[in-house]
Motif scaffolding. Structure first.
Motif, PDB file in Angstrom:
ATOM      1  N   ASN A 155       0.796  -1.227   0.000  1.00 53.12           N
ATOM      2  CA  ASN A 155       0.000   0.000   0.000  1.00 53.12           C
ATOM      3  C   ASN A 155       0.826   1.273   0.000  1.00 53.12           C
ATOM      4  O   ASN A 155       0.502   2.234  -0.702  1.00 53.12           O
ATOM      5  CB  ASN A 155      -0.942   0.000   1.208  1.00 53.12           C
ATOM      6  CG  ASN A 155      -1.733   1.282   1.347  1.00 53.12           C
ATOM      7  OD1 ASN A 155      -1.415   2.143   2.151  1.00 53.12           O
ATOM      8  ND2 ASN A 155      -2.774   1.418   0.525  1.00 53.12           N
ATOM      9  N   HIS A 156       1.905   1.301   0.780  1.00 51.41           N
ATOM     10  CA  HIS A 156       2.573   2.580   0.985  1.00 51.41           C
ATOM     11  C   HIS A 156       4.060   2.434   1.262  1.00 51.41           C
ATOM     12  O   HIS A 156       4.549   1.366   1.653  1.00 51.41           O
ATOM     13  CB  HIS A 156       1.928   3.320   2.167  1.00 51.41           C
ATOM     14  CG  HIS A 156       2.030   2.561   3.469  1.00 51.41           C
ATOM     15  ND1 HIS A 156       1.074   1.654   3.862  1.00 51.41           N
ATOM     16  CD2 HIS A 156       2.977   2.556   4.447  1.00 51.41           C
ATOM     17  CE1 HIS A 156       1.432   1.127   5.035  1.00 51.41           C
ATOM     18  NE2 HIS A 156       2.576   1.657   5.407  1.00 51.41           N
TER      19      HIS A 156
ATOM     20  N   GLU B 115       6.561   2.143  -9.409  1.00 49.91           N
ATOM     21  CA  GLU B 115       7.971   1.760  -9.545  1.00 49.91           C
ATOM     22  C   GLU B 115       8.649   1.656  -8.185  1.00 49.91           C
ATOM     23  O   GLU B 115       9.500   0.773  -7.961  1.00 49.91           O
ATOM     24  CB  GLU B 115       8.695   2.775 -10.435  1.00 49.91           C
ATOM     25  CG  GLU B 115      10.074   2.338 -10.879  1.00 49.91           C
ATOM     26  CD  GLU B 115      10.062   1.143 -11.827  1.00 49.91           C
ATOM     27  OE1 GLU B 115      11.149   0.636 -12.139  1.00 49.91           O
ATOM     28  OE2 GLU B 115       8.974   0.707 -12.252  1.00 49.91           O
ATOM     29  N   LEU B 116       8.281   2.539  -7.258  1.00 51.29           N
ATOM     30  CA  LEU B 116       8.846   2.472  -5.914  1.00 51.29           C
ATOM     31  C   LEU B 116       8.438   1.182  -5.218  1.00 51.29           C
ATOM     32  O   LEU B 116       9.266   0.520  -4.576  1.00 51.29           O
ATOM     33  CB  LEU B 116       8.386   3.680  -5.090  1.00 51.29           C
ATOM     34  CG  LEU B 116       8.796   3.701  -3.615  1.00 51.29           C
ATOM     35  CD1 LEU B 116      10.308   3.695  -3.469  1.00 51.29           C
ATOM     36  CD2 LEU B 116       8.180   4.912  -2.909  1.00 51.29           C
ATOM     37  N   ALA B 117       7.174   0.811  -5.344  1.00 51.41           N
ATOM     38  CA  ALA B 117       6.709  -0.429  -4.722  1.00 51.41           C
ATOM     39  C   ALA B 117       7.454  -1.624  -5.282  1.00 51.41           C
ATOM     40  O   ALA B 117       7.947  -2.485  -4.531  1.00 51.41           O
ATOM     41  CB  ALA B 117       5.200  -0.586  -4.954  1.00 51.41           C
TER      42      ALA B 117
ATOM     43  N   SER C  22       2.939  -2.023   4.228  1.00 57.21           N
ATOM     44  CA  SER C  22       3.930  -1.219   3.513  1.00 57.21           C
ATOM     45  C   SER C  22       4.640  -2.046   2.450  1.00 57.21           C
ATOM     46  O   SER C  22       4.609  -3.283   2.461  1.00 57.21           O
ATOM     47  CB  SER C  22       4.964  -0.664   4.494  1.00 57.21           C
ATOM     48  OG  SER C  22       5.820  -1.713   4.953  1.00 57.21           O
ATOM     49  N   ASN C  23       5.319  -1.344   1.551  1.00 59.42           N
ATOM     50  CA  ASN C  23       6.123  -2.024   0.531  1.00 59.42           C
ATOM     51  C   ASN C  23       7.160  -2.938   1.172  1.00 59.42           C
ATOM     52  O   ASN C  23       7.335  -4.088   0.749  1.00 59.42           O
ATOM     53  CB  ASN C  23       6.847  -0.990  -0.344  1.00 59.42           C
ATOM     54  CG  ASN C  23       5.910  -0.092  -1.113  1.00 59.42           C
ATOM     55  OD1 ASN C  23       4.782  -0.463  -1.410  1.00 59.42           O
ATOM     56  ND2 ASN C  23       6.382   1.096  -1.446  1.00 59.42           N
TER      57      ASN C  23
ATOM     58  N   GLU D 190       4.672  -8.178 -10.575  1.00 57.36           N
ATOM     59  CA  GLU D 190       4.068  -7.046 -11.278  1.00 57.36           C
ATOM     60  C   GLU D 190       3.226  -6.223 -10.316  1.00 57.36           C
ATOM     61  O   GLU D 190       2.799  -6.709  -9.256  1.00 57.36           O
ATOM     62  CB  GLU D 190       3.195  -7.521 -12.441  1.00 57.36           C
ATOM     63  CG  GLU D 190       3.964  -8.200 -13.564  1.00 57.36           C
ATOM     64  CD  GLU D 190       3.091  -8.502 -14.763  1.00 57.36           C
ATOM     65  OE1 GLU D 190       2.508  -7.551 -15.333  1.00 57.36           O
ATOM     66  OE2 GLU D 190       2.996  -9.687 -15.125  1.00 57.36           O
ATOM     67  N   VAL D 191       2.967  -4.988 -10.718  1.00 51.06           N
ATOM     68  CA  VAL D 191       2.138  -4.071  -9.943  1.00 51.06           C
ATOM     69  C   VAL D 191       0.806  -3.896 -10.666  1.00 51.06           C
ATOM     70  O   VAL D 191       0.779  -3.593 -11.866  1.00 51.06           O
ATOM     71  CB  VAL D 191       2.826  -2.706  -9.777  1.00 51.06           C
ATOM     72  CG1 VAL D 191       1.932  -1.750  -8.985  1.00 51.06           C
ATOM     73  CG2 VAL D 191       4.181  -2.869  -9.089  1.00 51.06           C
ATOM     74  N   LEU D 192      -0.300  -4.070  -9.960  1.00 50.20           N
ATOM     75  CA  LEU D 192      -1.621  -3.861 -10.553  1.00 50.20           C
ATOM     76  C   LEU D 192      -1.923  -2.360 -10.643  1.00 50.20           C
ATOM     77  O   LEU D 192      -1.638  -1.602  -9.708  1.00 50.20           O
ATOM     78  CB  LEU D 192      -2.693  -4.561  -9.726  1.00 50.20           C
ATOM     79  CG  LEU D 192      -2.588  -6.086  -9.661  1.00 50.20           C
ATOM     80  CD1 LEU D 192      -3.694  -6.652  -8.777  1.00 50.20           C
ATOM     81  CD2 LEU D 192      -2.651  -6.706 -11.050  1.00 50.20           C
TER      82      LEU D 192
END
Length: 267
Positions: A170-171, A229-231, A197-198, A253-255
């Motif tokens: 999430n963050h 990209e940060l996550a 958190s990441n 992957e990131v949704l």
């Protein structure tokens, strides 16, 4: 073949589809029906092919269209008793669920729902109740856990069983701490019933994944306190510290928050 699509993942609305060639379910219906219909048309599918809905919890970004969808397509909605009570109380759900389409799940109890074998499990969050789902179909084990305040031993065991995992990142903790949110909201996000958190997401994956894990999707990213990209880079960095290489050991992957991601073939 099992297919997975995310129609939206974030505070603007969450909705995911899991489908076989003859059966399909949605996990949460927190996106608008008009947009959902358009997305389905773009993917060459139809909402009439969806026969079941699973709900994780009763926050608006997960349920705001669940009553309308259930009513319009006569689809049963499965959730815990506490979540159903929360849906009925939530003013964002303008169309309430019909009693005949209100179905119940119980945490820790596996049941057959169409072609899917579904096991709900508790996920700490500040909603009326919150569950993740382990879903088995066609020899594939799919697990989703969103709005994760903290990670329990039970959740860890389900991660260890998964071939495919959707998990909250999430963050970024520093972005929350140094951002413009009032302190009470920062405290909520960072609490044991807030969001994952990441960094903690990366640790959770690294410490509990099995060799059977094939693909991980990071879900429910904050618009204000995170970047895709940060996550991804944070989770990849944590994994490397454990000797795990995303892209080699499994796909990561990131949704997308407000537009569809997929479809993916789960084999």
């Amino acid at each position: 073949m099992l297919k997975f699509i995310s129609f939206g993942s974030g505070s603007s609305g969450n909705c995911y589809e899991l489908a076989t060639s003859t059966d399909a379910l949605l996990i949460d219906v927190g996106v608008g029906l008009r947009g959902l219909k358009k997305s389905c048309r773009d993917y060459g599918c139809s909402l009439s092919q969806i026969h079941h809905v699973l709900v994780t919890h009763d926050h608006a970004d997960h349920i705001k269209s669940v009553g309308s969808f259930s009513h319009d397509y006569s689809v049963p909605v499965y959730a815990t008793k506490e979540v159903h009570e929360g849906i009925n109380r939530n003013y964002c759900v303008t169309k309430k669920l019909a009693p005949g389409l209100t179905c119940y799940v119980e945490k820790g109890v596996t049941q057959q729902i169409g072609e899917f074998l579904v096991t709900p499990f508790a996920v700490p969050h500040d909603s009326s109740d919150n569950v993740g789902y382990l879903i088995e179909a066609e020899g594939v084990v799919f697990c989703i856990m969103t709005d994760v305040g903290s990670v329990t031993d039970e959740m860890k065991s389900f991660i260890g069983r998964a071939n495919y995992l959707v998990i909250e990142a999430n963050h970024d903790i520093e972005m929350v701490q140094n951002g413009p949110y009032p302190q009470f909201l920062k405290d909520r996000i960072l609490s044991k019933t807030g969001h994952l958190s990441n960094y903690d997401c990366g640790v959770t994956i690294a410490e509990n994944m099995s060799e059977q894990l094939r693909h991980v999707w990071l879900c429910h990213l904050s618009e204000e306190n995170n970047h895709p990209e940060l996550a991804r880079k944070t989770v990849e960095s944590v994994l490397r510290g454990y000797g795990i290489v995303a892209g080699a050991d499994f796909q990561l992957e990131v949704l997308k928050r407000t537009t569809p991601t997929g479809p993916y073939e789960l084999v």
